[in-house]
Each structure stands twice: as C-alpha cells, then as structure tokens.
Write an enzyme that holds these catalytic residues in place. Structure first.
Site, PDB file in Angstrom:
ATOM      1  N   ASP A 101       0.791  -1.232   0.000  1.00 40.59           N
ATOM      2  CA  ASP A 101       0.000   0.000   0.000  1.00 40.59           C
ATOM      3  C   ASP A 101       0.825   1.285   0.000  1.00 40.59           C
ATOM      4  O   ASP A 101       0.761   2.063  -0.946  1.00 40.59           O
ATOM      5  CB  ASP A 101      -0.993  -0.017   1.175  1.00 40.59           C
ATOM      6  CG  ASP A 101      -1.869   1.214   1.189  1.00 40.59           C
ATOM      7  OD1 ASP A 101      -2.292   1.630   0.103  1.00 40.59           O
ATOM      8  OD2 ASP A 101      -2.132   1.771   2.271  1.00 40.59           O
TER       9      ASP A 101
ATOM     10  N   CYS B  19     -15.401  -7.774 -16.318  1.00 41.07           N
ATOM     11  CA  CYS B  19     -16.416  -6.736 -16.052  1.00 41.07           C
ATOM     12  C   CYS B  19     -17.463  -6.694 -17.171  1.00 41.07           C
ATOM     13  O   CYS B  19     -18.648  -6.464 -16.914  1.00 41.07           O
ATOM     14  CB  CYS B  19     -15.773  -5.358 -15.936  1.00 41.07           C
ATOM     15  SG  CYS B  19     -15.062  -5.019 -14.315  1.00 41.07           S
TER      16      CYS B  19
ATOM     17  N   CYS C 276     -21.001  -4.482 -17.635  1.00 39.41           N
ATOM     18  CA  CYS C 276     -21.525  -4.090 -16.314  1.00 39.41           C
ATOM     19  C   CYS C 276     -21.046  -2.675 -15.941  1.00 39.41           C
ATOM     20  O   CYS C 276     -19.915  -2.291 -16.229  1.00 39.41           O
ATOM     21  CB  CYS C 276     -21.034  -5.096 -15.273  1.00 39.41           C
ATOM     22  SG  CYS C 276     -21.457  -4.667 -13.580  1.00 39.41           S
TER      23      CYS C 276
HETATM   24 FE1  SF4 Z   1     -16.788  -4.670 -12.942  1.00 39.90          FE
HETATM   25 FE2  SF4 Z   1     -19.443  -4.543 -12.611  1.00 39.90          FE
HETATM   26 FE3  SF4 Z   1     -17.877  -5.182 -10.579  1.00 39.90          FE
HETATM   27 FE4  SF4 Z   1     -17.881  -2.699 -11.517  1.00 39.90          FE
HETATM   28  S1  SF4 Z   1     -19.599  -3.726 -10.545  1.00 39.90           S
HETATM   29  S2  SF4 Z   1     -16.091  -3.886 -10.967  1.00 39.90           S
HETATM   30  S3  SF4 Z   1     -18.155  -3.056 -13.697  1.00 39.90           S
HETATM   31  S4  SF4 Z   1     -18.161  -6.343 -12.469  1.00 39.90           S
END
Ligand code: SF4
Ligand code: SF4
Length: 380
Positions: A134, A188, A191
């Site tokens: 970090d 992802c 989304c």
């Molecule tokens: Fe990826 Fe959807 Fe999770 Fe955001 S909410 S990190 S877009 S999978």
C-alpha cells in the site's frame, strides 16, 4: 538454480502461511499505468497520498536496479459483520469500511511477506528482496493485475472470481528471475453497477478514480469536507464500500480465513455519541490497531458529526451544540454547525445565532452563517 521449481516450492509454502493467492510478474516498467497516472495528474484526480515520483511508482528497476521479477500476494478479508449491533434511535452508529476491520492489514500483509522472504533467503542465500504494501512506491494493483492475481475492475479494485475484490495486496521485488504468470481476463464486460452505485460520481470511465470526489478519500482528510459531499457521507466513519458491495462478483463473498482480520463489531460499528467524547488515549486504545485510525481521532470525529446529521434526530442538537460552543478544533466546530443546521428546527436556529455572536474563527463563522441562511430560507 531451477526457478520453476523454486516458484512451485514458494507457491506451496505460501498456502501454509495464510496467503490466499500468489502470482509472479516481470520487473518490466508498468507503462500503461504510467500513462494513466500522467492523465490522473493532468486532470487533478490524485489524492495527494501517493508517491509523487511517477518513475518510482511504475519502474521496479528504479527501486532495485538488479530486479528481475515481482512476487504478488493477496489475502482475503471478511465482508460481513456477524452479530453487528443495530443502529437505532438513541444509539445511532457509524461504520468503518471493510478495509479497516480487524488488525491493520498493512501489518498482516507485511507478516506474510516477511515469512516469504525468510523462506526465499533459506533457499537462495543472498537473494535481494524488497517488500511493500500500500504505502510502498509501487502500485499494488498494477502489480497484482500483471501477476494474474485478478483483473482491474471498473471499481478500481483487483477482482478475482473466488475472493471478489475483498483482497489485501502486497508484493516483493527480487533479483530472482521467477517465470511470470499470465494476467487474468477482464470479466467486467458491459456491467456498470459500481459506477452507478458511487454516490459522488468519483469513478471515471476507463478504470480511473477522481480521489477529490471519492468519499473514501474525503473521510481521511483533515479539513472540512466540502459541503457538496457532506450529505453523501451518510454514516461512514472511514472509507466507503459502495463500489465493492454493488459488484456482482462480491455478492456471496465472505471469507473468514485469518484470525487477525476478524472485526470487533462494537469497534467497527461504534455508537456515534460515545465517539465524540473520546480522549486521545481512549481513541488509541480502542481504535489504534485499525488501519482506519492512521489519520488520528479528529477525522473520525468529524465524520461522526456528519453521520449524526444524516440521522437527523433532534435530540442530538444538544451534544452537537456542546461541540460548537466548546471544542477547540475549528473543523469540529464548523462541522457541528453544519450538522445542527441540517437537523434543523427552531432550537437549532437559536443555538446557531447564539454561537455566531461568540465565534471568532472565520472558517466556523462561515459555516454558522450558511447554516442560519439555509434555515431561514426553509422558514420563508
Ligand atoms: Fe466490474 Fe461490474 Fe464489478 Fe464494476 S460492478 S467492478 S463493472 S463487475
Ligand atoms: Fe465512489 Fe465510494 Fe467507490 Fe469512492 S469508494 S469511488 S465514493 S463508491
């Protein structure tokens, strides 16, 4: 030296010392990250907590000229509080974000890295090793992404299908040329749930975060939180988890694999009023072992005042007016003035007027005047 065999031995050993994922990458510079950071600086998105030297953050060889590879590790942390006390009228509670549950994770990750270092030194005496977590110069997430720990989600977290984004990250730069792993595919897709869930629009397309709008960052500052964000802080005392809890990959994820990371619900979901009267000593005793205590007592108390305003219970005007009249810290008085105005009513207006007559500090006077003006507007 067979580096494939050593890597395999290290992977096996890591499983015995409480490391949940391990990956390897080269010591090549993180060029894509560098471009992103340059852009971040241009847009003024940086928090100011980061290492300012972009070369140090993106080129492992600047930190260790003989570097050949980087070992990345991840430790899964819990996402649900068991037997958490209820926040109810007369006993309103705030919440620390998950990354502040249990013992400060920097210490936990450092402990695991140290054990790896000892193991490597036994196998390769004289190996050059540099661990960080970090606050080190390197960006943990960029290292973890390239080492195949997870993909870099749109919520700016490293995501793994098993552990979700509830993972602490750390790494060791070394002169041992461990064979690298393959980065994980980005899952992802289309989304956007985290972007939609962010209360302040701090997540910028392309996996960027505008720290200046991010509540997690704002809860860690020591000044007045800008008025436009105060109403969005809710009952958060430290950090913000909305872009994690909204992520489908985190839905059923709740690992309790490490004793040190188990939270005391009374500590991480504390009663707000009792927080306001804590001495420095009591704060250290009760909260000193949390990562969320790193900026000291004042920001947590300021956030507790904002949380009281969020609940809008008129009976909290009295303790808030005590702060406005007597607390020595202008940021606390100013935030208390705002909170009293937010709760509102005739008593609030009267107290604010009384305090304005006695207040000398400009910053606090402005807050009181603005709170009074808002109440007068409401009463028109
Ligand atoms: Fe990826 Fe959807 Fe999770 Fe955001 S909410 S990190 S877009 S999978
Ligand atoms: Fe938005 Fe909170 Fe995530 Fe920051 S931590 S980007 S404010 S959801």
């Amino acid at each position: 030296m067979n580096h494939h065999k050593l890597k395999q031995d290290l992977i096996e050993f890591s499983k015995t010392i409480g490391i949940d994922k391990i990956g390897f990458t080269t010591s090549d510079p993180f060029l894509e990250l560098k471009n992103r950071l340059v852009e971040q600086q241009k847009q003024n998105y940086a928090s100011g907590f980061e290492e300012p030297d972009l070369d140090k953050r993106t080129d492992p060889k600047r930190l260790m000229p003989e570097a050949k590879s980087i070992i990345a590790i991840a430790i899964a942390y819990p996402s649900r509080l068991h037997d958490a006390p209820k926040s109810k009228k007369g006993e309103r509670r705030g919440i620390f974000s998950r990354s502040s549950w249990g013992l400060d994770y920097h210490l936990v990750v450092k402990d695991r890295l140290k054990k790896l270092e000892v193991f490597i030194q036994e196998k390769v005496p004289g190996a050059v090793l540099k661990s960080m977590v970090d606050t080190g110069e390197l960006a943990d997430r960029a290292v973890a992404e390239r080492a195949g720990i997870g993909w870099n989600g749109k919520n700016c977290s490293i995501l793994d299908p098993v552990y979700g984004s509830y993972m602490y990250l750390g790494e060791i730069i070394t002169n041992i040329p461990f064979p690298p792993d393959t980065p994980m595919e980005d899952l992802c897709g289309s989304c956007t749930k985290c972007l939609d869930a962010c209360p302040t629009g701090a997540l910028v397309a392309g996996g960027q975060i505008n720290a200046k709008r991010c509540i997690s960052f704002l809860t860690q500052t020591k000044d007045l939180i800008p008025a436009e964000f105060r109403g969005k802080v809710g009952n958060r005392l430290y950090g913000c988890d909305s872009c994690q809890t909204s992520c489908p990959y985190n839905k059923r994820v709740d690992f309790h694999l490490h004793e040190e990371l188990e939270a005391d619900p009374e500590v991480v979901k504390p009663e707000l009023l009792s927080l306001l009267s804590l001495s420095n000593r009591a704060f250290k005793e009760q909260y000193g072992s949390l990562s969320g205590a790193w900026r000291g007592k004042m920001p947590i108390q300021r956030n507790a005042i904002i949380a009281l305003a969020h609940f809008k219970d008129p009976e909290n005007i009295d303790p808030l007016s005590e702060l406005l009249k007597k607390d020595a810290r202008p940021v606390i008085r100013g935030t208390a003035a705002w909170a009293i105005g937010k709760i509102g009513g005739d008593k609030a207006a009267q107290i604010l007027r009384e305090c304005l007559a006695a207040e000398k500090e400009e910053l606090v006077r402005i807050e009181i005047e603005e709170a009074i003006a808002k109440l007068e507007k409401l009463g028109e």
